[in-house]
Scaffold this active site. Structure first.
Site, short mmCIF file in Angstrom:
data_model
loop_
_atom_site.label_atom_id
_atom_site.label_comp_id
_atom_site.label_asym_id
_atom_site.label_seq_id
_atom_site.Cartn_x
_atom_site.Cartn_y
_atom_site.Cartn_z
N ASP A 169 -3.97 -2.66 3.97
CA ASP A 169 -4.16 -1.84 2.78
C ASP A 169 -5.22 -0.78 2.99
O ASP A 169 -5.23 0.23 2.30
CB ASP A 169 -4.54 -2.73 1.59
CG ASP A 169 -3.38 -3.58 1.12
OD1 ASP A 169 -2.65 -3.12 0.23
OD2 ASP A 169 -3.19 -4.68 1.66
N ASN B 247 -6.57 -6.49 4.14
CA ASN B 247 -5.17 -6.86 3.92
C ASN B 247 -5.12 -8.05 2.96
O ASN B 247 -6.16 -8.55 2.53
CB ASN B 247 -4.50 -7.20 5.27
CG ASN B 247 -2.98 -7.25 5.14
OD1 ASN B 247 -2.37 -6.34 4.57
ND2 ASN B 247 -2.37 -8.29 5.66
N ALA C 250 0.80 -1.23 0.00
CA ALA C 250 0.00 0.00 0.00
C ALA C 250 0.84 1.28 0.00
O ALA C 250 0.63 2.16 -0.84
CB ALA C 250 -0.97 -0.01 1.18
#
Length: 592
Positions: free
Chosen positions: A233, A243, A48
């Site tokens: 994320d 995630n 990310a």
């Protein structure tokens, strides 16, 4: 080895092509927007924070490409920025980073580059701070003993710009000499754990073993895991965590076995505008990632595939979320004296879940309050600070000196109706309605209300030139009177332009700002009503406001951002006051 994974060099973004690891370390030199988008979409760049910064560099490239004779084709650059932001929809950092640099497009490619390089430098500092906080937490929960840890996917320098988040935590703990073993999930289907995390841990000299994803729960059951560390994320307002696929079952297994499950991520990963994980768009990836491994096919031709790139872990399974600002507990009260988790009651009340945040959030509020008190902005009991926690807010208690505020001198209230939860020993600040008005109308994660001298004085002076004809004065103080005595019709605005400090408010156009100025009603709830009405009618209003004779209010995604914006507004008002520029340029006063 250089710790940086993203480098700007002669008009190109230079990085490691993660598709080649671990067997081939090859350099990627990206010079076009299409190359940036392809690198993000094909996971040559992933993680990310990393894709966010890469996307910002893509906007730099787009701005350079669409500048002719010193004039930027803003429409063309904005279209390219839209394409970049859409390259991977689940990770909030990509959209966040692109949005952050959009405000600099009109100023040219060099301005966009400067903002991106600032972001790059920040990322390394943020990661190290978050990792240090997380390492401290792990040791508090697990005690002074050798640690066996488990991690999923890749959260190191390859997934960020430097150091890493969850892997950064492993690095800090390794530096402290307490890591005995790290179990690395291979992370199907693209094996980021096997290919990338194992490579990074070997590079750092951290002891580790690789395991298949489906062995993690058994490792916990057989006493081989003391804590689970993962990245994120996107983290929604209520604490749900998106995630890499496979994170959710780890959280379920950790909860069953009483093992801390800790999420380490930058504040930029928190999406306070998204209420719950149910709203997250989970990216579906190509079938070939599941039906084969490399060039070898492992499934019958034409087999239908379910291949989500991410899953969403409910907040109730998350022990703690750790950012650069410290630890936000989710289930702190469930730890026993050995650092193990007691079994959670699935029917626990919303009140209990909200209260679980109080210790660390209360500590952060107390620290900032003391800082502002020492600057003279919260004298005595004046001023208040709050942070949002899902549908609730934690705010400083009423009638307490901000210079002596402790971790527990806060009160949990509902945002919807500004009501304090029962059973708390203190009452919320009298200005709570101001804070909840902001939370109900914006995506703010924190609000700061202070009585900084220059901003307070300037706003009070600005209210005087054209008072309502029905206003009365006592000792030179304006007593505001609403037109027709109706809330929402009382605000004026102060237009300020031409100052570099305006960039501190995160404006789409930092060349000027119209700051709303509200009257100081004796009934504070009425001030809150005015503010809420104004913000609903002006959704693009800046994250700052004046209250005549009653200080200023600022808000942001995080407590530090809200504080920074209050500091920026005070500095701006001091600059205006000291230079005597209180005429129509750059300060103008007019009705809303």
């Amino acid at each position: 080895m250089d710790d940086s994974s993203l480098i700007w060099d002669d008009g190109a973004l230079v990085t490691i092509d993660q598709r080649g690891l671990p067997h081939e370390v090859r350099e990627l030199r990206l010079r076009t927007v299409d190359e940036i988008i392809d690198a993000i979409a094909t996971l040559a760049i992933r993680g990310a924070p990393a894709i966010g910064i890469a996307g910002a560099f893509g906007v730099v490239i787009a701005t350079r490409a669409h500048t002719l004779g010193g004039v930027v084709d803003e429409a063309a650059v904005e279209a390219e920025a839209d394409r970049i932001a859409a390259a991977r929809p689940t990770a909030v950092n990509l959209a966040w980073a692109v949005r952050r640099v959009r405000g600099r497009i009109a100023a040219g490619a060099d301005a966009v580059l400067a903002e991106t390089l600032d972001m790059l430098a920040e990322d390394g500092r943020v990661n190290r701070a978050a990792a240090t906080h997380a390492a401290d937490l792990v040791q508090r929960l697990c005690g002074d003993r050798p640690l066996r840890l488990l991690t999923h996917c890749n959260t190191g320098r390859l997934a960020t710009s430097a150091f890493g988040t969850a892997i950064g935590t492993l690095r800090v703990l390794h530096e402290r000499g307490v890591v005995t073993d790290v179990l690395v999930d291979e992370t199907r289907p693209l094996l980021q754990g096997a290919r990338l995390t194992a490579w990074e841990l070997a590079e750092a000299g951290i002891p580790h073993r690789l395991t298949i994803d489906s062995a993690a729960a058994w490792a916990m059951a057989t006493g081989q895991v003391d804590a689970v560390l993962v990245g994120a994320d996107r983290i929604t307002a209520n604490g749900d965590v998106a995630n890499k696929i496979g994170t959710y079952p780890l959280a379920l297994a950790a909860r069953h076995h009483g093992i801390p499950f800790i999420v380490v991520a930058p504040e930029s990963t928190r999406d306070t505008a998204m209420a719950t994980g149910a709203q997250i768009l989970v990216e579906q990836r190509a079938a070939a990632e599941v039906t084969g491994l490399g060039t070898a096919s492992t499934a019958p031709a034409g087999t239908p595939v379910f291949n989500p790139a991410f899953d969403v872990t409910p907040a109730g399974l998350v022990t703690a979320v750790v950012t650069e600002n410290g630890v936000a507990y989710r289930n702190s009260d469930e730890f026993n004296e050995h650092g193990r988790l007691a079994q959670a009651d699935p029917a626990e009340s919303a009140e209990a879940r909200g209260s679980a945040w109080q210790p660390e959030q209360g500590r952060a509020i107390a620290v900032v309050a003391r800082q502002l008190y020492e600057r003279g902005w919260m004298p005595g009991t004046a001023g208040n600070i709050s942070v949002r926690i899902g549908d609730d807010a934690l705010i400083t208690a009423s009638g307490l000196s901000k210079g002596e505020l402790s971790t527990h001198d806060t009160v949990l209230v509902t945002v919807a109706d500004t009501v304090a939860y029962p059973g708390q020993s203190r009452k919320p600040s009298a200005e709570t309605s101001i804070h909840t008005a902001v939370y109900r109308t914006t995506g703010a994660g924190a609000v700061v209300h202070v009585h900084s001298p220059f901003a307070t004085a300037l706003a009070t002076t600005a209210a005087r030139p054209a008072p309502d004809p029905r206003a009365t004065t006592e000792a030179g103080t304006i007593v505001p009177f609403a037109a027709d005595d109706q809330p929402g019709e009382t605000a004026t605005t102060l237009r300020i332009s031409g100052y570099e400090l305006l960039k501190g408010f995160g404006l789409a156009d930092p060349s000027s700002v119209q700051v709303p100025l509200f009257p100081n009603w004796p009934d504070v709830a009425r001030i809150g009503t005015d503010i809420e009405t104004y913000l609903r009618e002006h959704p693009t209003a800046p994250p700052i406001l004046f209250i005549t004779g009653h200080g200023i209010t600022a808000w942001g995604d995080t407590l530090s951002q809200a504080r920074d914006r209050a500091e920026c507004l005070e500095a701006l008002c001091e600059l205006i006051t000291r230079t005597g520029r209180t005429d129509a340029t750059p300060l103008e006063i007019g009705p809303t």
